[in-house]
Scaffold this motif. Structure first.
Motif, short mmCIF file in Angstrom:
data_model
loop_
_atom_site.label_atom_id
_atom_site.label_comp_id
_atom_site.label_asym_id
_atom_site.label_seq_id
_atom_site.Cartn_x
_atom_site.Cartn_y
_atom_site.Cartn_z
N TYR A 78 1.17 2.96 -3.27
CA TYR A 78 2.17 3.97 -3.33
C TYR A 78 2.02 4.80 -4.92
O TYR A 78 1.92 5.66 -5.09
N ILE A 79 1.82 3.41 -5.54
CA ILE A 79 1.67 3.84 -7.33
C ILE A 79 0.36 4.70 -7.25
O ILE A 79 0.39 5.93 -7.94
N SER A 103 5.93 4.77 -14.90
CA SER A 103 4.82 3.77 -14.90
C SER A 103 4.65 2.70 -16.13
O SER A 103 4.47 1.58 -16.04
N ILE A 159 4.91 7.44 -0.13
CA ILE A 159 5.39 6.57 0.70
C ILE A 159 4.85 6.54 1.89
O ILE A 159 4.53 5.71 2.73
N GLU A 199 1.33 -6.53 -0.61
CA GLU A 199 1.16 -5.87 -1.86
C GLU A 199 0.33 -4.63 -1.53
O GLU A 199 0.30 -3.69 -2.69
N PRO A 210 3.08 -1.36 -2.29
CA PRO A 210 3.48 -0.74 -3.75
C PRO A 210 2.26 -0.35 -4.46
O PRO A 210 2.12 0.51 -5.36
#
Length: 213
Positions: free
Chosen positions: A189-190, A76, A147, A183, A186
């Motif tokens: 996912y983070i 990160s 995911i 968007e 992602p």
């Protein structure tokens, strides 16, 4: 009255010699990211009048702040450095009139990059001081879960938009709606990699064994 603040700054910029000092720095960095994001939102909204065009920058800063605060992910902070460098390049090009569409505060962009680099260094120092060892099985499981859920969320947004568009007779996708939909993958996912989530609590990505020194 200034002594407590000076001690805080001295501790923030001092050499990292223990995991506790590293954690203090990483936590402080996350709060600074929140502050920068807040300042940017005010700048874009009230001074530039174009928060809609830059909301993703603010959102990403808050997300990076959350991840750094609650997770010690080295990936990160690497992504944060890359993101900060892109922001600085875009702001510099806009500042000199070479390109358009970037930010206008080059000093804030430079501050963000310097903070990101320092945070990256301290993040690796933290893992070195804690003598962390990766647990690859848990890493794969948590990434696959993240995911999977991120894909479900993305698909839900996309299908919902298609259904609503047909119902309202919308022929073209608005750029704002498109960014929110694409968007979402992602970003979710983070966030789904955070250690506080139910499936993550029993699947730590690394073990720690602090050095005697």
């Amino acid at each position: 009255m200034l002594e407590p603040h000076m001690n805080l700054l001295k501790r923030y910029f001092s050499k990292i010699e223990s995991p506790e000092e590293a954690e203090f720095f990483l936590n402080s960095s996350s709060y600074i990211l929140f502050l920068i994001g807040f300042l940017q939102s005010i700048l874009f909204t009230f001074l530039l009048g174009s928060f809609r065009n830059f909301y993703m920058d603010v959102l990403l800063l808050f997300i990076f702040g959350i991840v750094i605060r609650f997770s010690r992910s080295r990936v990160s902070v690497i992504l944060l450095c890359i993101y900060s460098l892109i922001i600085l390049i875009g702001t510099t090009l806009t500042w000199f009139g070479i390109a358009a569409g970037g930010g206008n505060n080059i000093f804030l962009a430079l501050l963000l990059l310097l903070l990101s680099i320092r945070t990256l260094i301290v993040s690796f120092q933290f893992h070195t001081l804690k003598n962390t060892k990766l647990i690859w099985k848990n890493i794969w499981i948590r990434h696959l879960i993240a995911i999977g859920f991120a894909f479900i969320l993305f698909s839900s947004f996309f299908i919902s938009f298609i259904m609503i568009s047909k119902f309202l007779g919308i022929a073209e996708m608005n750029s704002l709606h498109g960014e929110i939909i694409f968007e979402s993958f992602p970003i979710s996912y983070i966030l789904l990699l955070l250690p506080g989530l139910p499936w993550a609590k029993k699947r730590r990505m690394y073990t720690t064994s602090e050095n005697p020194s």
